[in-house]
Design an enzyme around this catalytic site. Structure first.
Site, PDB file in Angstrom:
ATOM      1  N   LYS A 527     -25.403  12.318  25.646  1.00  0.00           N
ATOM      2  CA  LYS A 527     -24.855  13.023  24.476  1.00  0.00           C
ATOM      3  C   LYS A 527     -24.376  11.973  23.493  1.00  0.00           C
ATOM      4  O   LYS A 527     -24.317  10.790  23.831  1.00  0.00           O
ATOM      5  CB  LYS A 527     -23.688  13.914  24.894  1.00  0.00           C
ATOM      6  N   ARG A 528     -24.046  12.387  22.258  1.00  0.00           N
ATOM      7  CA  ARG A 528     -23.452  11.430  21.328  1.00  0.00           C
ATOM      8  C   ARG A 528     -22.225  10.779  21.967  1.00  0.00           C
ATOM      9  O   ARG A 528     -21.533  11.399  22.778  1.00  0.00           O
ATOM     10  CB  ARG A 528     -23.052  12.144  20.031  1.00  0.00           C
ATOM     11  N   THR A 635     -24.849  21.930  24.886  1.00  0.00           N
ATOM     12  CA  THR A 635     -26.111  22.598  25.231  1.00  0.00           C
ATOM     13  C   THR A 635     -26.856  21.748  26.262  1.00  0.00           C
ATOM     14  O   THR A 635     -27.619  22.292  27.062  1.00  0.00           O
ATOM     15  CB  THR A 635     -26.990  22.805  23.985  1.00  0.00           C
ATOM     16  N   LYS A 639     -29.061  22.681  29.762  1.00  0.00           N
ATOM     17  CA  LYS A 639     -30.372  22.136  30.136  1.00  0.00           C
ATOM     18  C   LYS A 639     -30.302  21.519  31.524  1.00  0.00           C
ATOM     19  O   LYS A 639     -31.222  21.680  32.338  1.00  0.00           O
ATOM     20  CB  LYS A 639     -30.806  21.074  29.117  1.00  0.00           C
TER      21      LYS A 639
HETATM   22  C1  26V Z   1     -20.459  17.048  10.470  1.00  0.00           C
HETATM   23  C2  26V Z   1     -20.957  16.183   9.520  1.00  0.00           C
HETATM   24  C3  26V Z   1     -20.188  15.995   8.296  1.00  0.00           C
HETATM   25  C4  26V Z   1     -20.856  15.182   7.243  1.00  0.00           C
HETATM   26  C5  26V Z   1     -21.757  14.089   7.770  1.00  0.00           C
HETATM   27  C6  26V Z   1     -22.741  14.580   8.780  1.00  0.00           C
HETATM   28  C7  26V Z   1     -22.160  15.532   9.754  1.00  0.00           C
HETATM   29  C8  26V Z   1     -22.818  15.765  10.922  1.00  0.00           C
HETATM   30  C9  26V Z   1     -22.302  16.632  11.856  1.00  0.00           C
HETATM   31  C10 26V Z   1     -21.118  17.282  11.638  1.00  0.00           C
HETATM   32  C11 26V Z   1     -20.532  18.232  12.617  1.00  0.00           C
HETATM   33  C12 26V Z   1     -21.238  18.256  13.876  1.00  0.00           C
HETATM   34  C13 26V Z   1     -20.803  19.413  14.691  1.00  0.00           C
HETATM   35  C14 26V Z   1     -21.620  19.528  15.934  1.00  0.00           C
HETATM   36  O1  26V Z   1     -22.678  18.943  16.110  1.00  0.00           O
HETATM   37  N1  26V Z   1     -21.134  20.326  16.826  1.00  0.00           N
HETATM   38  C15 26V Z   1     -21.790  20.557  18.098  1.00  0.00           C
HETATM   39  O2  26V Z   1     -22.532  21.770  17.966  1.00  0.00           O
HETATM   40  C16 26V Z   1     -23.222  22.084  19.146  1.00  0.00           C
HETATM   41  C17 26V Z   1     -24.053  23.315  18.857  1.00  0.00           C
HETATM   42  O3  26V Z   1     -23.230  24.398  18.630  1.00  0.00           O
HETATM   43  C18 26V Z   1     -22.251  22.288  20.284  1.00  0.00           C
HETATM   44  O4  26V Z   1     -22.970  22.542  21.462  1.00  0.00           O
HETATM   45  C19 26V Z   1     -21.384  21.056  20.485  1.00  0.00           C
HETATM   46  O5  26V Z   1     -20.388  21.315  21.441  1.00  0.00           O
HETATM   47  C20 26V Z   1     -20.727  20.677  19.173  1.00  0.00           C
HETATM   48  O6  26V Z   1     -20.049  19.442  19.288  1.00  0.00           O
END
Ligand code: 26V
Length: 790
Positions: A527-528, A635, A639
């Protein structure tokens, strides 16, 4: 006209699309010819679906997302059209290996992580279900950076997925919109008109996305930036070649790169431009399509559902109002009501640093009309809800979460726990005012990619046992349960996992020269990299385990391979230190003769969708160890469970629901609950207390601080140790002892082959609910009011 056979179709493309005969074609030619052969058939399904949607006048779903983490598409097409065997045969006939040809396709990595991958799974499920839908996004020239390690440190390189020929998209030069920024707003007799100071053109590129058995195909439409006047001839004629090409270069920057994270400050203006560029182009396109078929814009909510994937496209609310009021002559209140009827919003994180807010200076300069509309939305909402205290326009900024909530008729979280927390934390006031607005839609993953394609061994065993209906009805996996009591069947299940582990070991050896013993427990965290996901908890436990093994080398240890994969945001230095620490620990521990055969660490570089497809089927144990309350859903956890890897995890995100479904006995639970986390944080010196109470934790921290993994540079990891011994906001230390306990439980169960296989198989049999088909059906019923046309 007769349809050519698949073989003929591939050979025709080789000859007539690429001008090669089989004797001279190279790998890429074959991959492209095969892809176009598949694409032809997808197009047939696509036309049928489009026609049917028009004829029925059905409601359409529009998914707006800044990210689509797609990966490769060839296998998706082959699997969904059931052409795998034929493709294999044709390639073999010409001396090519199927897997090698598939691996030649670059990953389309137009996303960062969970949010983008979810969008890709949703596109596949929407097509499988036959829900008329379009995905809208940006066609980034450069996707997520490519990661490599130099001396254990993450190095980022630009990624160029379009550097090779790309088979899947159709350029639509005729579908272009002018998108404006900046400028000023005129008011005349109460009528507003925005005069942008700068304009770029958005050009559409369409990728058809086909569902299971090719029954339906939808469109992913990605926008690319173009200059309106691409070339300044006058400048050129004066010899200023740079200035001559400048307009084009400038316009193209808008779709040049995917923003790699939410933690860097630079380029915020460009990010806001990207968000408006996506949203405005999509809305223009949606309204054009609506107007081709219907005439009364008041019917928009009946025919159009627009889903906002997080707040990134939140400007859709104000933009739709702007079009309705300024261009179509609606009054404000009615426009707002129409927009709310169409829009819904998914929240994907409660982390304060990821909640979007734009400075009003920047916002007002780029979108002068929209900021006025937002103030009016806010005032309208406040007028109707006099008890309201919060505003979407506090602290000289625009709060995109508040805006999205107010402009949506439904707002959803992505797991049960996350949805509850939305109600009690960030959106508590708005939830009080609109108690029916927040709904839950627990995430899911597409079983076509995440089981059928990536794990053919397991998929084969399942189909042999219960037939193939599970592929688009994943809950049928529960029919496997009776088989689990059959020793022969369970051995077969075990053999599949072992084959997958052998395959991964060989691949790691051939690709990276890494050693992996297939008999070891493959303990996987992919994961990240983020503090809340706590890869550092995992590496601390690894270091402590190593110490314990050295002290007791003759004890009966369960051999483990700790596998890591994941990227850190380029500007997130703490996360990069965690990567380096894991790699440094690997160099020391992997070379310790005392623990050979007992413990190894491998951090595979450049984790992406394709690597996930290789690692997940080979995993024994799934690490889901986030600080409770921080992971919205996850997610990867789904998997891994689906592919027969039990979870060691906290009660966070969808872990909670995974545990409920697979059964508490088949899940290694540890750690504080979200409530306990909040309480613990208020305990003064919580980290110090936890360290003082656990010698293993103390020992591991001492080793890191004393430079055991950074010889000659004792302060390399001072940032990490001081954080853990000090604020430890993510409570790594406070959860360590219980994590250690749960890991030793894992050791015990893993040594009992039968018990472990049972647990693993029950994870597969009971994960059927986590299909993204189920999630999409939930959105269709509870949010979109949309129907399948199949
Ligand atoms: C915010 C931003 C702000 C501007 C720059 C680019 C950027 C990229 C990502 C985000 C927010 C990312 C939020 C995210 O990935 N949340 C993840 O969403 C998944 C699908 O619902 C979830 O399974 C993860 O727990 C959650 O961390």
């Amino acid at each position: 006209m007769t349809t050519p056979s698949f073989r003929e179709s591939i050979l025709r493309h080789l000859t007539y699309s690429f001008g090669k005969d089989p004797d001279h074609a190279i790998l890429e030619d074959w991959r492209m010819a095969l892809s176009l052969g598949v694409r032809d058939r997808i197009v047939d399904a696509w036309f049928k679906s489009t026609k049917r949607t028009y004829e029925t006048g059905a409601k359409r779903v529009y998914y707006l997302s800044m990210e689509y983490l797609i990966g490769r598409l060839l296998e998706d097409g082959l699997v969904n059209l059931e052409l795998v065997d034929e493709a294999r045969e044709v390639l073999a006939e010409f001396g090519y290996d199927y897997d090698t040809v598939l691996a030649d396709e670059p990953d389309a990595a137009l996303g960062n992580g969970g949010l983008g991958r979810l969008a890709a799974c949703f596109m596949e499920s929407l097509s499988t279900i036959g829900c008329p839908a379009h995905g809208y996004g940006i066609r980034y020239e450069h996707g997520l950076f490519r990661q490599s390690f130099v001396d254990g440190r993450q190095i980022e390189q630009p990624e160029l997925w379009l550097g090779q020929r790309h088979a899947w998209e159709f350029e639509r030069p005729e579908v272009r919109y002018r998108i404006g920024f900046g400028g000023h707003v005129d008011v005349r007799d109460g009528h507003y008109r925005w005069h942008p100071g700068e304009e770029v053109e958005a050009e559409a590129f369409d990728t058809p996305t086909v569902g299971w058995k090719g029954r339906w195909a939808n469109t992913l439409r990605l926008w690319s930036g173009r200059a309106i006047h691409p070339f300044d001839l006058e400048a050129f004629n004066h010899g200023d070649f740079t200035r001559a090409a400048a307009p084009e270069a400038l316009a193209r920057t808008i779709s040049r790169v995917l923003y790699p994270d939410d933690t860097t400050e630079q380029g915020r203006e460009l990010r806001l431009k990207q968000e408006y560029f996506l949203t405005a182009s999509a809305l223009r396109d949606i309204l054009r399509r609506f107007s081709n078929q219907f005439d009364d814009l008041r019917k928009l909510p009946e025919k159009v559902a627009i889903q906002l994937n997080d707040t990134h496209p939140a400007i859709a609310g104000p933009e739709l109002i702007r079009i309705l009021v300024d261009e179509k002559g609606f009054d404000f209140d009615e426009a707002m009501e129409i927009a709310q009827g169409c829009l819904s919003y998914t929240n994907h994180t409660l982390l304060p640093e990821a909640l979007e807010a734009w400075g009003e200076q920047l916002f007002g300069r780029l979108l002068p009309r929209h900021i006025g509309i937002i103030d009016r939305i806010d005032a309208t909402h406040a007028g109707r809800n006099p008890s309201r205290t919060q505003s979407m326009r506090a602290d000289q900024s625009v709060k995109m979460g508040q805006l999205s909530f107010v402009m949506a008729h439904k707002v959803n979280g992505v797991s049960a726990l996350h949805t509850d927390l939305m109600k009690t934390t960030v959106f508590s006031e708005l939830h009080g005012l609109h108690p029916d607005r927040i709904v839950n839609q627990t995430n899911g993953v597409t079983p076509r990619r995440w089981l059928l394609s990536c794990n053919p061994g397991l998929a084969g065993l399942i189909t042999e046992s219960i037939g193939e209906d599970w592929v688009d009805d994943l809950e049928q996996l529960s029919k496997l349960e009776p088989f689990i009591d059959d020793a022969g069947w369970l051995e077969h299940f075990d053999a599949v996992k072992r084959d997958n582990k052998v395959w991964l070991s060989n691949w790691m050896r051939d690709t990276y020269g890494m050693h992996a013993d297939p008999d070891a427990l493959f303990d996987v965290q992919i994961k990240r990299i983020h503090e809340y996901k706590r890869q550092h908890l995992n590496i601390l436990e690894t270091i402590a385990l190593w110490q314990e093994m050295r002290e007791n080398p003759n004890a009966d240890w369960t051999p483990r391979l700790k596998l890591f994969g994941g990227k850190a945001a380029p500007g997130y230095f703490f996360a990069k230190d965690i990567i380096r620490l894991i790699n440094d620990a690997a160099s020391v521990i992997n070379n310790d003769p005392l623990t050979q055969g007992m413990l190894r660490i491998a951090f595979l570089p450049n984790y992406n969708v394709s690597l996930a497809e290789r690692m997940i089927p080979a995993a024994d144990l799934s690490e889901q160890v986030s600080t409770a309350g921080k992971e919205a859903s996850g997610t990867g956890n789904m998997k891994l469970a689906l592919n027969g890897a039990p979870t060691i995890g906290t009660l966070d995100g969808a872990n909670v629901e995974i545990r409920e479904r697979v059964g508490a006995d088949n899940f290694f639970l540890f750690g504080m609950t979200a409530q306990e986390v909040e309480d613990r944080r208020r305990v003064e010196g919580h980290a110090g207390l936890a360290i003082a109470a656990d010698d293993r934790l103390k020992g591991a921290l001492d080793l890191i601080r004393d430079g055991r993994f950074s010889p000659g540079e004792t302060d390399r990891y001072r940032g990490i140790t001081e954080n853990l011994e000090g604020p430890d906001y993510f409570l790594v230390c406070s959860d360590f002892t219980d994590y250690w306990r749960a890991q030793r439980e894992v050791d015990v169960v893993f040594r009992d082959d039968k018990a472990w296989d049972r647990m693993a198989a029950l994870n597969t049999a009971r994960s059927g609910w986590f299909s993204s088909d189920r999630t999409i059906r939930g959105y269709m019923a509870d949010i979109w009011n949309a129907e399948s046309l199949l």
